[in-house]
Design a protein around this motif. Structure first.
Motif, short mmCIF file in Angstrom:
data_model
loop_
_atom_site.label_atom_id
_atom_site.label_comp_id
_atom_site.label_asym_id
_atom_site.label_seq_id
_atom_site.Cartn_x
_atom_site.Cartn_y
_atom_site.Cartn_z
N GLY A 138 0.78 -1.22 0.00
CA GLY A 138 0.00 0.00 0.00
C GLY A 138 0.81 1.27 0.00
O GLY A 138 0.26 2.38 -0.01
N THR A 139 2.15 1.16 0.03
CA THR A 139 3.00 2.34 0.01
C THR A 139 4.01 2.23 -1.13
O THR A 139 4.27 1.15 -1.65
N ARG A 140 4.59 3.37 -1.47
CA ARG A 140 5.60 3.40 -2.51
C ARG A 140 6.52 4.59 -2.26
O ARG A 140 6.19 5.52 -1.51
N ARG A 141 7.67 4.56 -2.89
CA ARG A 141 8.56 5.70 -2.83
C ARG A 141 8.03 6.79 -3.76
O ARG A 141 7.73 6.54 -4.90
N GLY A 142 7.93 8.01 -3.23
CA GLY A 142 7.37 9.03 -4.09
C GLY A 142 7.44 10.44 -3.58
O GLY A 142 7.24 11.39 -4.33
N LEU A 143 7.71 10.63 -2.27
CA LEU A 143 7.79 11.97 -1.72
C LEU A 143 9.24 12.38 -1.55
O LEU A 143 10.12 11.53 -1.30
#
Length: 304
Positions: free
Chosen positions: A297-302
């Motif tokens: 449910g999470t990803r690298r992106g910020l």
């Protein structure tokens, strides 16, 4: 989006309601998750009741018969029941694939549905090898680990069928999520090593792995403590970063870990009673689902 038929279906036929809508697909994905988690528990019941060789051969239950005979007793019934559950899982997985196609789901949803479907017969094959190797503890471990992998994939499938967007995280937090997830997987594998050294072999004549149970139990426990510490750190950092949704998922994971740890210590210090071991197997499904929900449910992106 992973589902394209968000509008209500025009057909009112039962096949469309059960095998042709986005809501039906979500239902089948949840059913698949629950069924694969249940297989972890029923497999443990087979082992804990000494029924691992209740059906002494495979694919037959005994030579010339696919079903247990009267002289095989309750152990044959328990082992045959666990084998039969595989067909229930296959039926649910087939329904999921059919519904994914008819509901116009994305290629990714269809692919995961197919992987889950193809993974279940492998469970049967590993189960057969388990019987033919007279409950080799390392083969028994593969049986559980495949179930863990299928539970993780089914969790991802549930997320996709719900249209859940992955939460973007700073690179450092995403790396911490990765570390927590894979440390947990190592901890679960070490748990199978503990089982292979313990008294619940599935049959009184089954071989053990020969390792010192106290040593491997401590290695398992310390790994899980690292997972708990990482989850606490993750929860604090997510909260400070204002990532409320991911923080809630981390909190649920921490709660599952602490519950599982409490059951683990209770069973260890009380001599591995069957009831607590079964609860520990239920906990495997819970922590795997919670960890997978956070990971998928999470990803690298910020930005950092």
């Amino acid at each position: 989006m992973d589902l394209v038929d968000t509008a209500p279906q025009t057909s009112t036929g039962w096949t469309s309601r059960w095998f042709g809508t986005a809501s039906a697909l979500r239902g089948w994905a949840i059913a698949s998750l629950l069924a694969n988690a249940a297989l972890i528990v029923t497999g443990a019941v087979v082992r804990l009741t000494g029924s691992g060789l209740g059906c002494p051969t495979w694919p037959h239950c005994e030579t010339g018969s696919f079903v247990p005979q009267g002289e095989m007793g309750i152990h044959g019934v328990i082992e045959f029941g666990n084998r039969t559950l595989t067909f229930v899982l296959i039926a649910i997985a087939v329904a999921t694939v059919v519904t994914a196609v008819r509901a116009g789901a994305s290629q990714r949803v269809r692919l995961i549905s197919w992987i889950v479907l193809l993974g279940i017969p492998f469970q049967g094959v590993i189960g057969g090898i388990t019987v033919l190797t007279r409950l080799n503890p390392y083969v028994v471990a593969l049986h559980l680990l495949l179930s863990v992998a299928l539970v993780a994939l089914c969790t991802w499938l549930v997320q996709l069928t719900r249209g859940l967007e992955r939460e973007p995280l700073p690179a450092g937090l995403r790396r911490l999520v990765n570390a927590v997830f894979w440390l947990l997987m190592i901890g679960l594998w070490l748990g199978t090593v503990v089982t292979g050294a313990g008294p619940h072999a599935g049959d009184h004549g089954a071989k053990r792995n020969g390792l010192d149970i106290e040593t491997v139990a401590k290695a398992h426990a310390w790994t899980i403590w690292l997972v708990v510490a990482g989850t606490i750190a993750l929860l604090v950092l997510l909260h400070r970063a204002g990532l409320a949704r991911a923080a809630r998922w981390a909190l649920l994971l921490l709660a599952a870990e602490l519950l599982q740890g409490a059951i683990g210590y209770a069973q260890y210090f009380s001599g591995l009673p069957i009831g607590l071991v079964v609860c520990h197997m239920v906990g495997i499904g819970l922590v795997t689902t919670a960890a997978s929900w956070l990971w998928f449910g999470t990803r690298r992106g910020l930005p950092a």
